[in-house]
Design an enzyme around this catalytic site. Structure first.
Site, mmCIF file in Angstrom:
data_model
loop_
_atom_site.group_PDB
_atom_site.id
_atom_site.type_symbol
_atom_site.label_atom_id
_atom_site.label_comp_id
_atom_site.label_asym_id
_atom_site.label_seq_id
_atom_site.Cartn_x
_atom_site.Cartn_y
_atom_site.Cartn_z
ATOM 1 N N GLY A 1 50.947 112.731 66.203
ATOM 2 C CA GLY A 1 52.163 112.317 66.901
ATOM 3 C C GLY A 1 52.866 113.456 67.592
ATOM 4 O O GLY A 1 53.886 113.253 68.243
ATOM 5 N N LYS B 1 53.739 124.726 59.244
ATOM 6 C CA LYS B 1 55.147 124.388 59.477
ATOM 7 C C LYS B 1 55.798 124.052 58.137
ATOM 8 O O LYS B 1 55.178 123.443 57.265
ATOM 9 C CB LYS B 1 55.243 123.207 60.446
ATOM 10 C CG LYS B 1 54.708 123.530 61.844
ATOM 11 C CD LYS B 1 54.939 122.401 62.831
ATOM 12 C CE LYS B 1 54.306 121.102 62.379
ATOM 13 N NZ LYS B 1 52.840 121.211 62.176
ATOM 14 N N HIS C 1 59.771 114.634 63.518
ATOM 15 C CA HIS C 1 59.147 113.484 62.874
ATOM 16 C C HIS C 1 59.932 112.195 63.097
ATOM 17 O O HIS C 1 59.916 111.298 62.261
ATOM 18 C CB HIS C 1 58.982 113.752 61.377
ATOM 19 C CG HIS C 1 58.022 114.845 61.086
ATOM 20 N ND1 HIS C 1 58.351 115.954 60.345
ATOM 21 C CD2 HIS C 1 56.738 115.028 61.473
ATOM 22 C CE1 HIS C 1 57.313 116.767 60.268
ATOM 23 N NE2 HIS C 1 56.320 116.222 60.955
ATOM 24 N N ASP D 1 67.572 103.395 94.365
ATOM 25 C CA ASP D 1 68.293 104.575 94.833
ATOM 26 C C ASP D 1 69.129 104.348 96.083
ATOM 27 O O ASP D 1 69.765 105.273 96.578
ATOM 28 C CB ASP D 1 67.297 105.716 95.101
ATOM 29 C CG ASP D 1 66.386 105.432 96.301
ATOM 30 O OD1 ASP D 1 66.269 104.255 96.698
ATOM 31 O OD2 ASP D 1 65.777 106.385 96.822
ATOM 32 N N GLY E 1 59.055 101.308 111.445
ATOM 33 C CA GLY E 1 58.622 100.672 110.205
ATOM 34 C C GLY E 1 57.606 99.571 110.367
ATOM 35 O O GLY E 1 56.990 99.144 109.388
#
Length: 566
Positions: free
Chosen positions: A58, A107, A221, A395, A478
């Protein structure tokens, strides 16, 4: 839960198989969730000190992505956010280590310490020299637990690099362990989460956050942070994270560091770059020299939105280890960057009318009309954003607000004539409005400006001809026509009817009222049209039901002009 997986119980195995399939320098250890280098000498006596790491899955690209010459010799994977078993770690040590021994970079989580620690003890009993370096770089816990109990998070990747380079240089196990431990002690990391992640086996997010909240000081985690705080702008957040690290590590003017900007899995590179921008400035302001900087995803928490920042203090020797070559798939490169942001000078564009001139009295209505359009764009932002978001990228509202600001910022030299005003407006909107609307409006205004060039004081007919010329320019650029569900569905009927009503003897105000009505009807009709062009065309019939945002925007500015047409 929506994830691109087959079976939650098969996620780790299938993920490792896919990774190894993509990289010829990697191999899977038979029967184990272990990725190892495929180029190790067959004779264990010829092998360097083996550097191993790992933990729960993960966190991709960690840990398997750092397996390769110059970094890790093997990575051991557990289930998602679950420590690998002692037997898996021991199998990895046996597979990659020789008489030179093995270093385990671990770790600081209980499960990892227990399983890697027991595996190390078992390996020693088999005659394999094995050392452990614990990484506990999470400075968010400085007021909660003693330093030795802090979590190990994203800065661990830098320890992998230092240890792997030391091993590749031929250093002994004692030397590799000593350098790795020193690097770990010179390291601080602080993270923030903007939302939770979903563990496949659980099927639901680990916690919930309000739209204006974030978790400060979280681990890797999927857990909550040390405290929940209001959402902060990127600059403020960056200062918050770095201040905690700088204070904890007692960094000050003259110190040399490397910087790691780590995305937690759901943060776009765009946002990480904004964080990087402020982080480099923050450190320079304090006289701290950033020797290297990396930005990307290094040690994640599935798809969690958020990031962490890591600083490791360096000297020439440690920097040499970080600069050493590696072909590990996930290592991002040299980390070198320019000492100052480079800005290339733009080539100035001169205009004959750039000199400041007073605005003629007859241009004041034009000026006021354009300011009214700017106000109308501001007022319509929310509505246009909603419409554009339903069938496009959402936008248009903010783009036209930027256009409004550009209108207000036009210099006095823009208002010497109608033609010059439209030309200046074309230039301003071309720069201010993103997406397709910017080029469309800029082209239309440019064409209209040229049509008015010979009319220092245009009458209504000249304005109508300029309007038609601008609409024709949009259609040419366009390729759209009436019925295609675009701005043309509002523009074309408005321009044509304005010209026709004037020809029929109507007053400009009457003609404009009819033009506006035609535009409103045209925009409304787009709600029943299947789009043929633009992003909306990808949606097909799913775009039906709401009018086209571009056509609605045309109605906004046509309506704003109504009180100026007399």
């Amino acid at each position: 839960m929506k994830k691109l997986i087959n079976d939650p119980r098969a996620v780790v195995g299938e993920m490792l198989e896919g990774l190894v399939s993509l990289h010829p320098g990697l191999a899977l250890l038979e029967g184990e969730a272990v990725v190892m280098r495929s180029d190790l000498p067959a004779d264990p006596a010829a092998r360097q000190v083996a550097v191993l790491s790992g933990g729960g899955s993960g966190h991709e690209p960690a840990h398997a992505g750092y397996v390769g010459p110059g970094m890790l010799h093997a990575a051991v994977a557990g289930d998602v956010f679950t420590s690998p078993s002692t037997d898996s770690v021991l199998a990895a040590i046996r597979a990659v280590a020789g008489p030179a021994g093995a270093l385990l970079v671990v770790k600081n989580y209980t499960g990892d310490r227990l399983n890697f620690g027991l595996a190390a003890e078992l390996a020693r009993s088999e005659g394999i020299p094995t050392e452990i370096v614990i990484v506990s770089d999470d400075v968010s816990l400085r007021d909660t637990v003693e330093p030795s109990r802090r979590r190990g998070i994203a800065g661990t990747v830098l320890v992998h690099k230092v240890a792997g380079a030391a091993s590749a240089s031929g250093a002994s196990l004692a030397q590799v362990a000593r350098e790795a431990a020193a690097a770990a002690s010179a390291l601080g990391t602080m993270g923030v989460g903007l939302g939770a992640c979903t563990v496949p086996a659980a099927g639901r997010p680990g916690f919930t956050l309000g739209e204006d909240e974030m978790e400060l000081g979280l681990g890797i985690h999927g857990e909550q942070g040390v405290r929940r705080v209001p959402l902060q702008p990127a600059n403020v957040l960056t200062d918050t994270l770095l201040s905690a690290i700088v204070d904890d590590q007692r960094l000050g003017a003259g110190d040399r560091v490397v910087l790691l900007i780590n995305g937690l899995g759901g943060t776009p590179a765009q946002e990480l770059a904004i964080i990087a921008r402020r982080a480099l400035a923050f450190l320079r302001e304090r006289g701290i020299t950033v020797e290297r900087a990396w930005s990307g995803e290094f040690l994640t928490a599935l798809e969690m939105p958020g990031c962490s920042l890591s600083l490791m203090k360096v000297d020439d020797e440690r920097l040499h280890r970080l600069d050493a070559a590696t072909s590990a798939p996930a290592w991002p490169g040299s980390g070198r960057f320019a000492p100052a942001r480079r800005i290339a000078p733009a080539r100035p564009v001169a205009h004959a009318s750039d000199a400041t001139e007073s605005r003629p009295a007859d241009m004041e209505p034009v000026h006021q009309a354009l300011l009214a359009i700017a106000d109308a764009f501001d007022a319509a932002e929310t509505r246009l954003t909603e419409l554009d978001g339903a069938a496009g990228d959402g936008d248009l509202g903010i783009s036209l607000v930027r256009g409004a600001a550009a209108i207000r910022a036009l210099p006095p030299s823009s208002w010497t004539s109608p033609s010059r005003a439209l030309m200046a407006l074309s230039e301003a909107l071309r720069r201010a409005i993103g997406g397709s609307s910017g080029p469309f409006y800029a082209t239309a205004l440019l064409r209209a400006s040229r049509r008015l060039a010979d009319h220092p004081q245009p009458d209504a007919r000249a304005w109508a001809e300029a309007f038609q010329a601008g609409v024709e320019a949009v259609a040419e650029l366009g390729g759209a026509g009436p019925g295609d569900r675009t701005m043309i569905d509002a523009l074309r009927p408005a321009a044509d009817i304005f010209f026709r009503e004037l020809q029929a003897g109507g007053t400009p105000a009457e003609a404009w009222a009819e033009a506006l009505l035609a535009a409103e009807r045209g925009a409304e009709a787009t709600a029943r049209m299947k789009p043929r062009l633009g992003r909306a065309s990808y949606l097909g019939e799913r775009a039906l039901g709401l009018p086209d945002a571009g056509a609605e925007a045309v109605v906004v500015w046509l309506r704003a002009l109504s009180r100026f047409i007399r």
